[in-house]
Design an enzyme around this catalytic site. Structure first.
Site, PDB file in Angstrom:
ATOM      1  N   HIS A 266       0.759  -1.180  -0.053  1.00  0.00           N
ATOM      2  CA  HIS A 266       0.206   0.022   0.147  1.00  0.00           C
ATOM      3  C   HIS A 266       0.898   1.110  -0.041  1.00  0.00           C
ATOM      4  O   HIS A 266       2.030   1.046   0.115  1.00  0.00           O
ATOM      5  CB  HIS A 266      -0.904   0.041   1.264  1.00  0.00           C
ATOM      6  CG  HIS A 266      -0.082   0.425   2.443  1.00  0.00           C
ATOM      7  ND1 HIS A 266       0.261  -1.106   3.105  1.00  0.00           N
ATOM      8  CD2 HIS A 266       0.136   1.313   3.390  1.00  0.00           C
ATOM      9  CE1 HIS A 266       0.869  -0.678   4.291  1.00  0.00           C
ATOM     10  NE2 HIS A 266       0.938   0.861   4.258  1.00  0.00           N
ATOM     11  N   SER A 267       0.197   2.432  -0.211  1.00  0.00           N
ATOM     12  CA  SER A 267       0.829   3.581  -0.107  1.00  0.00           C
ATOM     13  C   SER A 267      -0.103   4.650   0.710  1.00  0.00           C
ATOM     14  O   SER A 267      -1.092   4.009   1.169  1.00  0.00           O
ATOM     15  CB  SER A 267       1.046   4.348  -1.525  1.00  0.00           C
ATOM     16  OG  SER A 267       0.082   4.575  -2.153  1.00  0.00           O
TER      17      SER A 267
END
Length: 139
Positions: A50-51
């Site tokens: 994820h970011s």
């Protein structure tokens, strides 16, 4: 790589042991609002994927080792965290994947914000599209 950099923390001590102070906005570039740690990761498992839109983090493997792959829209790098005085700063819009956790490793994460699901980007293609807009507007 933009929004990613190693941070080397000041180790104080000697044969009697070590202490590493971590201070808001001093040796890390943000005020800490949340701290958590990841441990007991089974061999071969990977984490992250994820970011974040706004969140900043500092990752420190305080025991053992872990590899961290980071991706913007145009760059990709890997870092090995294998010492409690070596951290990795990850700013906004950087995809992260943690892998190759050594046995009994403990990954400490300090974050600039409290948890909010709305800040997460969990689809890599969406991340790449948003990161391109984010980094291109900075130039």
């Amino acid at each position: 790589m933009r929004n990613v950099r190693p941070i080397f923390l000041n180790r104080i001590g000697d044969k009697e042991g070590y202490l590493i102070p971590i201070e808001n906005n001093k040796n890390i570039p943000f005020a800490i609002k949340r701290v958590y740690y990841i441990w007991n990761v089974p061999k071969g498992e990977e984490r992250g994927f994820h970011s974040h839109k706004k969140l900043e983090q500092l990752l420190i493997c305080i025991h053992g080792s872990v590899k961290v792959k980071v991706v913007t829209f145009s760059e990709e790098e890997e870092y090995l965290l294998d010492s409690p005085d070596k951290g990795l700063y990850i700013g906004p819009m950087v995809w992260r994947e943690m892998m190759d956790f050594s046995e009994e490793s403990v990954l400490l994460v300090m974050a600039s914000e409290l948890y909010t699901e709305e800040d997460y980007i969990r689809n890599k293609q969406q991340h790449l599209n948003l990161a391109k807009k984010y980094f291109c507007k900075e130039e």
